[in-house]
Design a protein around this motif. Structure first.
Motif, PDB file in Angstrom:
ATOM      1  N   LEU A   1      31.612 -10.341  11.242  1.00 40.85           N
ATOM      2  CA  LEU A   1      31.751 -11.140  10.054  1.00 40.85           C
ATOM      3  C   LEU A   1      31.943 -13.017  10.000  1.00 40.85           C
ATOM      4  O   LEU A   1      32.347 -13.647  10.588  1.00 40.85           O
ATOM      5  N   ASP A   2      30.579 -13.417   9.213  1.00 43.11           N
ATOM      6  CA  ASP A   2      30.500 -14.642   9.008  1.00 43.11           C
ATOM      7  C   ASP A   2      31.718 -15.246   7.741  1.00 43.11           C
ATOM      8  O   ASP A   2      31.727 -14.319   7.060  1.00 43.11           O
ATOM      9  N   ALA A   3      30.873 -16.039   7.783  1.00 42.40           N
ATOM     10  CA  ALA A   3      32.729 -16.679   6.426  1.00 42.40           C
ATOM     11  C   ALA A   3      31.738 -17.222   5.031  1.00 42.40           C
ATOM     12  O   ALA A   3      32.606 -16.372   3.987  1.00 42.40           O
ATOM     13  N   GLU A   4      30.354 -16.602   4.791  1.00 39.77           N
ATOM     14  CA  GLU A   4      29.914 -16.423   3.370  1.00 39.77           C
ATOM     15  C   GLU A   4      30.031 -14.945   3.086  1.00 39.77           C
ATOM     16  O   GLU A   4      30.506 -14.792   1.760  1.00 39.77           O
TER      17      GLU A   4
ATOM     18  N   LEU B   1      35.891 -11.119  -0.250  1.00 46.33           N
ATOM     19  CA  LEU B   1      37.160 -10.778  -1.069  1.00 46.33           C
ATOM     20  C   LEU B   1      37.204 -11.663  -2.104  1.00 46.33           C
ATOM     21  O   LEU B   1      38.250 -10.491  -2.910  1.00 46.33           O
ATOM     22  N   PHE B   2      35.837 -12.619  -2.846  1.00 48.01           N
ATOM     23  CA  PHE B   2      35.742 -12.416  -4.046  1.00 48.01           C
ATOM     24  C   PHE B   2      35.655 -11.297  -5.406  1.00 48.01           C
ATOM     25  O   PHE B   2      36.301 -11.557  -5.822  1.00 48.01           O
ATOM     26  N   ALA B   3      35.345 -10.618  -4.300  1.00 46.59           N
ATOM     27  CA  ALA B   3      34.314  -8.713  -5.139  1.00 46.59           C
ATOM     28  C   ALA B   3      35.550  -8.533  -5.530  1.00 46.59           C
ATOM     29  O   ALA B   3      36.172  -7.749  -6.673  1.00 46.59           O
TER      30      ALA B   3
ATOM     31  N   LEU C   1      39.610  -9.832   5.550  1.00 47.46           N
ATOM     32  CA  LEU C   1      38.392 -10.897   5.314  1.00 47.46           C
ATOM     33  C   LEU C   1      39.331 -12.243   5.681  1.00 47.46           C
ATOM     34  O   LEU C   1      38.525 -13.317   5.835  1.00 47.46           O
ATOM     35  N   HIS C   2      40.600 -12.520   5.287  1.00 45.90           N
ATOM     36  CA  HIS C   2      41.363 -14.367   4.581  1.00 45.90           C
ATOM     37  C   HIS C   2      40.763 -14.621   5.762  1.00 45.90           C
ATOM     38  O   HIS C   2      40.254 -16.084   5.386  1.00 45.90           O
ATOM     39  N   PRO C   3      41.000 -14.540   7.398  1.00 42.97           N
ATOM     40  CA  PRO C   3      40.600 -15.031   7.884  1.00 42.97           C
ATOM     41  C   PRO C   3      39.409 -15.941   8.243  1.00 42.97           C
ATOM     42  O   PRO C   3      39.172 -17.312   8.578  1.00 42.97           O
ATOM     43  N   PHE C   4      38.843 -15.367   8.094  1.00 49.67           N
ATOM     44  CA  PHE C   4      37.562 -16.027   8.083  1.00 49.67           C
ATOM     45  C   PHE C   4      36.451 -16.763   6.463  1.00 49.67           C
ATOM     46  O   PHE C   4      35.552 -16.763   5.822  1.00 49.67           O
ATOM     47  N   VAL C   5      37.218 -16.598   6.362  1.00 50.09           N
ATOM     48  CA  VAL C   5      36.919 -17.103   4.202  1.00 50.09           C
ATOM     49  C   VAL C   5      36.951 -18.201   3.734  1.00 50.09           C
ATOM     50  O   VAL C   5      37.686 -19.411   4.696  1.00 50.09           O
ATOM     51  N   ASP C   6      35.696 -19.250   3.100  1.00 48.98           N
ATOM     52  CA  ASP C   6      35.701 -20.144   3.118  1.00 48.98           C
ATOM     53  C   ASP C   6      36.235 -20.585   1.727  1.00 48.98           C
ATOM     54  O   ASP C   6      35.502 -20.369   0.354  1.00 48.98           O
ATOM     55  N   LEU C   7      37.341 -21.365   1.952  1.00 45.97           N
ATOM     56  CA  LEU C   7      37.519 -21.661   0.654  1.00 45.97           C
ATOM     57  C   LEU C   7      36.914 -22.219   0.185  1.00 45.97           C
ATOM     58  O   LEU C   7      37.484 -22.642  -1.604  1.00 45.97           O
TER      59      LEU C   7
ATOM     60  N   LEU D   1      35.182 -20.254  -2.369  1.00 47.20           N
ATOM     61  CA  LEU D   1      35.606 -19.140  -3.235  1.00 47.20           C
ATOM     62  C   LEU D   1      35.972 -19.927  -4.350  1.00 47.20           C
ATOM     63  O   LEU D   1      35.591 -19.114  -5.045  1.00 47.20           O
ATOM     64  N   LYS D   2      36.238 -21.185  -4.089  1.00 44.31           N
ATOM     65  CA  LYS D   2      36.326 -21.920  -5.694  1.00 44.31           C
ATOM     66  C   LYS D   2      35.764 -21.589  -6.220  1.00 44.31           C
ATOM     67  O   LYS D   2      34.787 -21.897  -7.383  1.00 44.31           O
ATOM     68  N   GLU D   3      34.175 -22.057  -5.429  1.00 46.40           N
ATOM     69  CA  GLU D   3      32.637 -22.612  -6.373  1.00 46.40           C
ATOM     70  C   GLU D   3      32.855 -21.410  -7.166  1.00 46.40           C
ATOM     71  O   GLU D   3      32.115 -20.821  -8.377  1.00 46.40           O
TER      72      GLU D   3
END
Length: 373
Positions: free
Chosen positions: A180-183, A189-191, A214-220, A223-225
Motif C-alpha cells: 500500500l502506497d501513500a497515494e 481513507l478520504f473516500a 490505512l492511517h499509517p500510510f496516509v499522506d496528511l 488528505l488536506k488538499e
C-alpha cells in the motif's frame, strides 16, 4: 447520487455464496472469509487480458477509490490492461480535486467497454441503473454497498450493512496483504471519510477498522488538499439562490437553485441549508439540461429519505438513495406546456414539487406556506 441499516450482509449477499471450511469450534474467522472472497476474485481474474472497471454516473470518491483499489487487485492477478469508465459528469469540487490530484484517467462509457475480457461494476450493481452501461450488459464482477436486486454475475459482493464500497475492497487488500502506497491509502481513507461524513453517518466498525489499517500510510498533506477544495462561483450562486427561495414548514425545507449547469451544486446547497436552526430535512432541486434534479438531506432518524423521495417522485421520475441522503430526477417534458425561458418554468415546478414533498411529509395543503417569488 442507498445504504446501510438493512439486514443483509456478507456471504449471503453474493450470487455464489462462499462456504469456507469451518473451524473446529463451528465458526469461521472473519479473516478466513475475507481471504476466501479475495481469492475467488483473484481466481476469476487469473488469465484475464483486460478489465473494464465501470463507475456509476457522476462518480464520487467512494466509487473512484474503489475503482483504484480494484485495479491493484487486478494487477496482483497479472491483469495489466485496466481502464476506468464513467457516465455523467465530474462537477462536484471534491470529486474534481480528487480526480485531478490522483491523476485518474477516466474514459467516457461507450461501446468500447464490450472489447474488454471482463467488466466490473463498482459502487453500483445493475447495468443501466445509475451507470451508463446498456441494460442487460453481461458483467463479471460487482462490488457494492447499496441495497437492491442481487446482480446476475459471476462474482458479486454486495454488502448493504457496510457504509462504503471502499471498505469492502480494503478488506481484499488486507486479506491478500497487498503493498500500500501513500497515494492510494490517502484516496481510500478520504473516500471512507467522505462517504460517512467524517464517520458521522451510518458508520460501522468495519469503516473504523479500515481507517485504522490505512492511517499509517496516509499522506496528511494530500488528505488536506482533497478535503478543502475551492468553491466555484457557480456553487456560491446556487447556494445563494437556494437561501433566497427556501420554503420552510416545521422541520422541513424546500428550495431551488434555479437553472444550473452543475447538478453537484444541489447536494452542496442541501448540506448548507441543513445547518439552518430548526430544520432537519432539506430538499433542493434545480433544472439541469432537460431534467429536474433534486437532492435531499436529513438528520431526523424518523425520516427515510429514500422512501420519501420515491413516494414524491416515483410516479413521474426516478428516485433512490439512503435514509439520510437521497436524490431524484424528473424529465422536464412533464412541464412542456410552460415556456422553457424565464422563471415561469422554475416557479411552476417549485410549486408542484413543494406541494408533493410537504404532502408526502404529512402536511395538508392548508398547512403548506404559500410560495413567494
Amino acid at each position: 447520487m442507498s445504504n446501510d441499516n438493512h439486514p443483509a450482509a456478507g456471504p449471503e449477499s453474493q450470487s455464489e455464496p462462499i462456504d469456507p471450511e469451518p473451524e473446529e469450534t463451528g465458526t469461521t474467522e472473519p479473516e478466513s472469509v475475507e481471504r476466501s472472497r479475495a481469492d475467488r476474485l483473484v481466481e476469476l481474474l487469473d488469465g484475464t487480458d483486460s478489465l473494464a472497471i465501470v463507475c456509476h454516473d457522476n462518480p464520487d470518491p467512494d466509487c473512484l477509490a474503489s475503482a483504484l483499489a480494484l485495479k491493484r487487485v487486478a494487477e496482483y492477478a497479472s491483469v495489466w490492461d485496466v481502464e476506468f469508465f464513467y457516465g455523467g459528469e465530474v462537477t462536484h469540487p471534491q470529486n474534481r480535486v480528487f480526480v485531478n490530484l490522483l491523476d485518474i484517467d477516466l474514459q467516457y462509457c461507450s461501446d468500447a467497454v464490450d472489447d474488454y475480457d471482463r467488466i466490473a461494476l463498482v459502487d453500483c450493481s445493475i447495468p443501466g441503473r445509475n451507470n451508463s452501461l446498456e441494460p442487460g450488459t453481461e458483467v463479471d464482477i460487482v462490488i457494492d454497498h447499496h441495497p437492491g436486486d442481487e446482480p446476475p454475475t459471476e462474482f458479486a459482493d454486495v454488502r448493504d450493512t457496510y457504509s462504503s464500497t471502499t471498505t469492502i475492497i480494503v478488506e481484499y487488500h488486507r486479506a491478500l496483504d497487498l503493498p500500500l502506497d501513500a497515494e492510494l491509502a490517502t484516496a481510500l481513507l478520504f473516500a471512507i471519510r467522505r462517504e460517512t461524513l467524517d464517520f458521522l453517518r451510518n458508520v460501522t466498525e468495519k469503516e473504523y477498522e479500515a481507517a485504522l489499517y490505512l492511517h499509517p500510510f496516509v499522506d496528511l498533506n494530500l488528505l488536506k488538499e482533497m478535503n478543502d477544495p475551492p468553491l466555484s462561483e457557480i456553487t456560491v450562486d446556487a447556494i445563494a439562490n437556494a437561501i433566497q427561495t427556501r420554503t420552510v414548514q416545521s422541520a422541513y425545507l424546500v428550495a431551488t437553485v434555479g437553472r444550473s449547469t452543475e447538478r453537484d451544486t444541489l447536494p452542496q446547497a442541501a448540506d448548507y441549508l441543513l445547518n439552518l436552526e430548526g430544520v432537519q430535512t432539506v430538499l433542493v432541486f434545480g433544472i439541469t439540461g432537460n431534467e429536474i434534479h433534486a437532492s435531499a438531506r436529513s438528520t431526523d432518524s424518523r425520516v427515510d429519505l429514500a422512501n420519501l423521495l420515491e413516494e414524491v417522485f416515483g410516479d413521474v421520475g426516478s428516485a433512490g438513495g439512503h435514509e439520510d441522503m437521497a436524490a431524484a430526477q424528473i424529465p422536464l417534458g412533464l412541464f412542456a406546456d410552460v415556456s422553457e425561458e424565464g422563471d415561469d418554468l422554475i416557479d411552476i415546478a417549485a410549486r408542484i414539487i413543494e406541494r408533493r414533498f410537504f404532502r408526502a411529509a404529512g402536511y395538508e395543503d392548508k398547512d403548506i406556506p404559500k410560495r413567494t417569488r
